[in-house]
Design a protein around this motif. Structure first.
Motif, short mmCIF file in Angstrom:
data_model
loop_
_atom_site.label_atom_id
_atom_site.label_comp_id
_atom_site.label_asym_id
_atom_site.label_seq_id
_atom_site.Cartn_x
_atom_site.Cartn_y
_atom_site.Cartn_z
N PRO A 277 37.38 47.57 35.36
CA PRO A 277 37.35 46.41 34.46
C PRO A 277 37.36 45.03 34.75
N THR A 278 38.32 44.94 35.85
CA THR A 278 38.65 43.38 36.28
C THR A 278 37.38 42.76 36.85
N ARG A 279 36.60 43.74 37.67
CA ARG A 279 35.32 43.17 37.98
C ARG A 279 34.17 42.71 36.93
N ILE A 280 34.20 43.42 36.00
CA ILE A 280 33.39 43.41 34.80
C ILE A 280 33.63 42.13 33.98
N ARG A 281 35.09 42.17 34.01
CA ARG A 281 35.69 40.95 33.42
C ARG A 281 35.34 39.61 33.93
N ASP A 282 35.23 39.41 35.35
CA ASP A 282 35.14 38.43 36.10
C ASP A 282 33.62 38.01 36.02
#
Length: 321
Positions: A277-282
């Motif tokens: 999720p962190t990657r997608i949020r970035d």
């Protein structure tokens, strides 16, 4: 790197001309000279600062100084050798796609749209002999080696059923690793750790034969990039694809598919490119920076789409190595 064509006009020395005109020829006032120096200083400063604050697109840090420790030419030569060996092995196994393979035609078409936008990220990219090949394998994997040597495995196209936009995100991401010389940076860090003399001798062919360029090339296929490198490649890849006319929102759907594919047995690509999720949020946070680029970009005249169901003969050619 594009800049406004009117930027330099504000530093063309006109204030200095006016200053000299307002003084008598015999005047020894330092004002004209100071203004000339000031104009030159501002012009030089603007030339250095303009890319940082005026370019449109994503923001990334300057390249690492560690990448300068080893020779770019040597790394690229090693990559070319390893790439040739990989293709030869695939050909022996009847796993190398022929030039008329529809999915290889697709990959090369997409890459040709992206490549012209790589030059501002690395001046050497203009001289690279870019090459794109498709290897029949169930692996969900793709990579771009130093010097623009790209390989994509049929598994990533077939198992994830990637759209053209998602393929552009994969290719942009992998190109970004090569453009930012992440492999060269890692080897530079290794050189700094082990000692520049020892590694330098090996890279230049002055040391053990086992640590010549071919040995370095072997390392290139097994490198694991850190989170910072991965994030940087995500953002640059996002911009490259958007400038080439591919929807940057596909960066989100791509990693959603990757996350789903990582459940259970972890694909090779996920092991080196952790999803989450962190990657997608970035990526989502940076979409506003590239959406205007995509809106203005010329869109592909031809769309290819995911691969169709393979025939038994094609499946045998794409058997996992």
């Amino acid at each position: 790197m594009s800049t406004s064509p009117t930027t330099d006009s504000s530093f063309d020395g006109a204030p200095t001309v006016r200053a000299r005109a307002s003084h008598a020829p015999a005047c020894r006032c330092a004002l004209p000279g100071r203004r000339l120096f000031g104009a030159a200083l501002l012009a030089g400063g603007a030339a250095q600062l303009l890319p940082a604050w005026a370019r449109e697109g994503v923001d990334v840090k300057p390249p690492s100084a560690f990448s300068k420790i080893v020779s770019a030419e040597q790394i690229e030569e090693a990559a070319a050798q390893q790439y040739a060996q990989l293709l030869a092995q695939a050909a022996r196994q009847h796993a190398l796609a022929p030039t008329n393979n529809p999915q290889l035609v697709r990959l090369r078409s997409i890459s040709q749209r992206i490549i012209p936008h790589t030059y501002e990220w690395n001046a050497r990219a203009r001289q690279w002999h870019w090459d794109v090949n498709l290897i029949g394998s169930k692996q969900i994997n793709a990579f771009c080696m130093p010097g623009g040597k790209i390989a994509c495995y049929t598994g990533i196209l077939e198992r994830l059923m990637l759209s053209d936009d998602e393929v552009a995100m994969v290719m942009g991401h992998e190109m970004a690793h090569a453009l930012r010389e992440h492999a060269r940076e890692q080897m530079g860090k290794t050189a700094a750790t082990r000692g520049a003399i020892e590694i330098g001798a090996a890279i230049l062919g002055l040391g053990n034969v086992g640590r010549t360029a071919a040995g370095i090339g072997g390392q290139l296929l097994s490198l694991r990039f850190g989170r910072e490198d991965e994030s940087e490649a995500d953002l640059i890849g996002l911009e490259l694809a958007a400038r080439a006319g591919y929807d940057p929102h596909a960066g989100v759907t791509l990693w959603q598919k990757m996350a789903k594919a990582s459940q259970g047995a972890q694909p090779e690509f996920i092991s080196t490119h952790p999803s989450g999720p962190t990657r997608i949020r970035d990526i989502e946070a940076n979409l506003p920076k590239v959406e205007p680029l995509y809106a203005r970009a010329a869109k592909p005249a031809q769309r290819f789409g995911p691969p169709k169901s393979a025939t038994p003969a094609e499946r045998s050619g794409a058997a996992e190595k």
